[in-house]
Design an enzyme around this catalytic site. Structure first.
Site, PDB file in Angstrom:
ATOM      1  N   GLN A   9       1.033  -1.466  -0.169  1.00 17.14           N
ATOM      2  CA  GLN A   9       0.023   0.114   0.097  1.00 17.14           C
ATOM      3  C   GLN A   9       0.914   1.221   0.098  1.00 17.14           C
ATOM      4  O   GLN A   9       0.345   2.088  -0.669  1.00 17.14           O
ATOM      5  CB  GLN A   9      -0.884  -0.130   1.207  1.00 17.14           C
ATOM      6  CG  GLN A   9      -1.729   1.120   1.229  1.00 17.14           C
ATOM      7  CD  GLN A   9      -3.166   0.710   1.984  1.00 17.14           C
ATOM      8  OE1 GLN A   9      -4.124   0.093   1.459  1.00 17.14           O
ATOM      9  NE2 GLN A   9      -3.251   1.145   3.339  1.00 17.14           N
ATOM     10  N   GLU A  47      -3.285   9.680  -0.854  1.00 21.67           N
ATOM     11  CA  GLU A  47      -2.277  10.487  -0.078  1.00 21.67           C
ATOM     12  C   GLU A  47      -1.053  11.072  -0.535  1.00 21.67           C
ATOM     13  O   GLU A  47      -0.301  11.392  -0.112  1.00 21.67           O
ATOM     14  CB  GLU A  47      -1.759   9.043   0.984  1.00 21.67           C
ATOM     15  CG  GLU A  47      -2.524   8.502   1.783  1.00 21.67           C
ATOM     16  CD  GLU A  47      -2.121   7.528   3.058  1.00 21.67           C
ATOM     17  OE1 GLU A  47      -1.031   7.174   2.893  1.00 21.67           O
ATOM     18  OE2 GLU A  47      -3.038   6.895   3.457  1.00 21.67           O
ATOM     19  N   ASP A  61       4.381   0.174   4.241  1.00 22.23           N
ATOM     20  CA  ASP A  61       3.259  -0.142   4.735  1.00 22.23           C
ATOM     21  C   ASP A  61       2.520  -1.389   3.831  1.00 22.23           C
ATOM     22  O   ASP A  61       2.159  -0.769   2.846  1.00 22.23           O
ATOM     23  CB  ASP A  61       2.104   0.877   5.041  1.00 22.23           C
ATOM     24  CG  ASP A  61       0.691   0.511   5.627  1.00 22.23           C
ATOM     25  OD1 ASP A  61       0.704  -0.819   5.858  1.00 22.23           O
ATOM     26  OD2 ASP A  61      -0.092   1.285   5.514  1.00 22.23           O
ATOM     27  N   GLU A 105       5.387  -1.780   8.226  1.00 26.00           N
ATOM     28  CA  GLU A 105       4.308  -1.699   8.867  1.00 26.00           C
ATOM     29  C   GLU A 105       3.057  -2.996   8.239  1.00 26.00           C
ATOM     30  O   GLU A 105       3.200  -3.218   7.170  1.00 26.00           O
ATOM     31  CB  GLU A 105       3.315  -0.333   8.521  1.00 26.00           C
ATOM     32  CG  GLU A 105       2.233  -0.128   9.079  1.00 26.00           C
ATOM     33  CD  GLU A 105       1.464   1.222   8.978  1.00 26.00           C
ATOM     34  OE1 GLU A 105       0.308   1.517   8.718  1.00 26.00           O
ATOM     35  OE2 GLU A 105       2.355   2.323   8.520  1.00 26.00           O
ATOM     36  N   ASP A 150      -0.474  -1.582  12.673  1.00 25.77           N
ATOM     37  CA  ASP A 150      -1.600  -0.667  12.515  1.00 25.77           C
ATOM     38  C   ASP A 150      -2.977  -1.254  12.663  1.00 25.77           C
ATOM     39  O   ASP A 150      -3.556  -1.256  13.700  1.00 25.77           O
ATOM     40  CB  ASP A 150      -1.452  -0.089  11.278  1.00 25.77           C
ATOM     41  CG  ASP A 150      -2.688   0.779  10.774  1.00 25.77           C
ATOM     42  OD1 ASP A 150      -3.401   1.215  11.542  1.00 25.77           O
ATOM     43  OD2 ASP A 150      -2.886   1.059   9.558  1.00 25.77           O
ATOM     44  N   LYS A 152      -3.473   6.150  15.488  1.00 22.84           N
ATOM     45  CA  LYS A 152      -4.518   6.994  14.326  1.00 22.84           C
ATOM     46  C   LYS A 152      -5.831   7.019  15.271  1.00 22.84           C
ATOM     47  O   LYS A 152      -6.469   6.199  15.795  1.00 22.84           O
ATOM     48  CB  LYS A 152      -5.150   5.841  13.286  1.00 22.84           C
ATOM     49  CG  LYS A 152      -4.038   5.594  12.454  1.00 22.84           C
ATOM     50  CD  LYS A 152      -4.344   4.680  11.366  1.00 22.84           C
ATOM     51  CE  LYS A 152      -3.728   4.577  10.098  1.00 22.84           C
ATOM     52  NZ  LYS A 152      -4.208   3.387   9.363  1.00 22.84           N
ATOM     53  N   ARG A 177      -5.104   9.392   8.171  1.00 22.00           N
ATOM     54  CA  ARG A 177      -5.873   8.275   7.379  1.00 22.00           C
ATOM     55  C   ARG A 177      -5.925   9.027   5.931  1.00 22.00           C
ATOM     56  O   ARG A 177      -5.813   9.914   5.316  1.00 22.00           O
ATOM     57  CB  ARG A 177      -7.414   8.179   7.847  1.00 22.00           C
ATOM     58  CG  ARG A 177      -7.483   7.960   9.377  1.00 22.00           C
ATOM     59  CD  ARG A 177      -7.001   6.694   9.862  1.00 22.00           C
ATOM     60  NE  ARG A 177      -7.283   5.359   9.040  1.00 22.00           N
ATOM     61  CZ  ARG A 177      -7.943   4.392   9.890  1.00 22.00           C
ATOM     62  NH1 ARG A 177      -8.389   4.479  10.872  1.00 22.00           N
ATOM     63  NH2 ARG A 177      -7.968   3.380   8.891  1.00 22.00           N
ATOM     64  N   SER A 178      -6.451   7.899   4.997  1.00 19.84           N
ATOM     65  CA  SER A 178      -6.403   8.353   3.722  1.00 19.84           C
ATOM     66  C   SER A 178      -7.338   9.156   3.329  1.00 19.84           C
ATOM     67  O   SER A 178      -7.221   9.850   2.395  1.00 19.84           O
ATOM     68  CB  SER A 178      -6.420   6.770   2.980  1.00 19.84           C
ATOM     69  OG  SER A 178      -7.680   5.900   3.413  1.00 19.84           O
ATOM     70  N   LYS A 223       3.350   9.954  10.031  1.00 18.40           N
ATOM     71  CA  LYS A 223       3.184   9.378   8.900  1.00 18.40           C
ATOM     72  C   LYS A 223       2.018  10.148   8.432  1.00 18.40           C
ATOM     73  O   LYS A 223       0.957  10.226   8.711  1.00 18.40           O
ATOM     74  CB  LYS A 223       2.626   8.036   8.942  1.00 18.40           C
ATOM     75  CG  LYS A 223       3.053   7.215   7.720  1.00 18.40           C
ATOM     76  CD  LYS A 223       2.670   5.554   7.853  1.00 18.40           C
ATOM     77  CE  LYS A 223       1.368   5.304   7.198  1.00 18.40           C
ATOM     78  NZ  LYS A 223       1.179   4.200   7.178  1.00 18.40           N
TER      79      LYS A 223
END
Length: 431
Positions: free
Chosen positions: A167, A209, A246, A290, A317, A342, A371-372, A393
């Site tokens: 990702q 992102e 990630d 991650e 995560d 998060k 977050r995205s 991040k």
């Protein structure tokens, strides 16, 4: 001066064009806090619930009017007259009133928006920046640091419409002497990456992102083009810039195997995928991975931690979902060595601070994350500095929803100067 006199909830739009919850908290001294809840694409199954309306006639079912109604109704009534400076009490009132394990009554999006807005209003009433107020809530007044950014410059998986399974491919400007310099290095590599991709006839459209989302021959090719861009920008890979990934492996975990569709549907066991990642770390200076396995594959994670845990940072995560109960179990079992933070996974500032503290007390690192689906709300920048978390991040070097956080960090660094050291690679577990 810090009693809550009014709470307003509204439906606003996030960076993906989906609705999210914004809350406004007004205090008697005329102080106001404004905050919005972010939203994820690849979500852990044990995250606190993001309440959506499900009414297909509005926003394809993604409306948040129920969550907004909770803010304007029961939540507002419960916190009116309460002291916004007492964050733990404000959060406890909302959590108890919701009454569910995963905040499904009001929605974590409703509770979090009010939680953060209350913190911002309280900071304003104390005449201090949010990061300073957070440090006090954290029990570490005056202790700050600037985080090392993990910049997601190639997007794959659930964050992009391409054939790349992993990702996020990230750079960390570890050779920088300051956050501001780290941002500059990241920007230069990002622009050189565009040139590298264009020269290969590859797409330079960006994902959720802000990173590029080209179709590539393999996951390793993503690392290769980044390595090329780092060199083209005049930096040395491994010295000035390190790499992080990630995997979000839960997204390609099918019937007990890890299936890389972008590599001809190659299927791996937990052990095989761990060694696939290990091989990549031998070819490239990858210092952090991650979610290298599925969130439920704890036996696999124990193996992965044994193989890689003393060499690199292994971040949980979907594995830990910012939840102290799950993190505690992970610490006891020696699973991973770092947690991604998060705050919408757990749904309140108090619980977020508890997860960071638990991680640090156990010798785990904590990486503050966006977050995205984001908004212009830059609270995570203040959270990273105010908890001296050490790493953040928050996406790539494009899209205002990402850059807003970097710009806030630049402002904070300017304000704090030497009171907030930038420690670079020292913040990364195993380095």
């Amino acid at each position: 001066m810090s009693k809550i006199v009014k709470v307003i909830g509204r439906e606003i739009i996030d960076s993906r064009g989906n609705p999210t919850v914004e809350a406004e908290v007004h205090l008697e001294g005329g102080f106001v806090g404004l905050a919005a809840a972010p939203s994820g694409a690849s979500t852990g199954s044990r995250e606190a619930l993001e309440l959506r309306d499900g009414d297909k006639s509005r926003f394809l079912g993604k409306g948040v009017l129920k969550a907004v109604a909770a803010v304007n109704g029961p939540i507002a009534q419960a916190v009116l007259g309460k002291d916004a400076k007492d964050q733990a009490n404000i959060d406890k009132i909302m959590i108890d009133l919701d009454g569910t394990e995963n905040k499904s009554q009001f929605g974590a999006n409703a509770i979090l928006a009010v939680s953060l807005a209350a913190a911002k209003a309280a900071a304003a009433s104390k005449g201090m920046p949010l990061y300073e107020h957070i440090a006090e809530l954290n029990g570490t007044p005056g202790k700050f640091s600037m985080p090392l950014p993990m910049m997601n410059i190639i997007n794959g998986g659930e964050h992009a419409d391409n054939n790349v399974d992993i990702q996020e491919f990230m750079i960390q400007p570890v050779g920088a002497k300051s956050l501001k310099e780290a941002v500059r290095i990241g920007s230069e590599v990002f622009h050189h990456l565009a040139k590298v991709l264009k020269a290969k006839g590859l797409n330079t459209a960006v994902g959720d992102e802000g990173g590029y989302a080209p179709n590539l021959g393999s996951n390793a090719e993503a690392l290769a083009v980044i390595a090329e861009a780092v060199k083209a920008a005049g930096y040395e890979l491994g010295k000035d810039v390190t790499l992080a990934m990630d995997c979000a492996a839960s997204e390609f975990y099918k019937d007990g195997k890890y299936v890389l569709a972008g590599e001809g549907n190659k299927a791996f066991t937990s052990e095989e995928f761990t060694h696939f990642l290990e091989d990549l770390t031998k070819q490239y200076p990858i210092v952090s991975i991650e979610d290298g396995l599925d969130e439920s594959d704890w036996d696999g994670f124990a193996y992965q931690t044994k193989v890689l845990g003393d060499k690199i940072q292994l971040v949980g995560d979907d594995l830990f979902v910012t939840n102290t109960k799950i993190l505690k179990e992970g610490i006891e079992k020696g699973i991973a060595n770092s947690i991604l933070i998060k705050f919408n996974q757990i749904g309140s500032l108090t619980e977020t601070l508890a997860a960071i503290k638990m991680a640090k007390d156990a010798g785990y690192t904590a990486v503050i994350s966006h977050r995205s689906g984001e908004t212009e709300d830059a609270t995570i920048a203040d959270l990273a500095v105010g908890t001296a978390a050490g790493q953040i991040k928050t996406g790539s070097m494009s899209r205002s929803d990402r850059v807003a956080k970097y710009n806030q960090l630049i402002r904070i660094e300017e304000a704090l100067g030497s009171r907030a050291p930038f420690n670079g690679l020292k913040e990364v577990k195993g380095q």
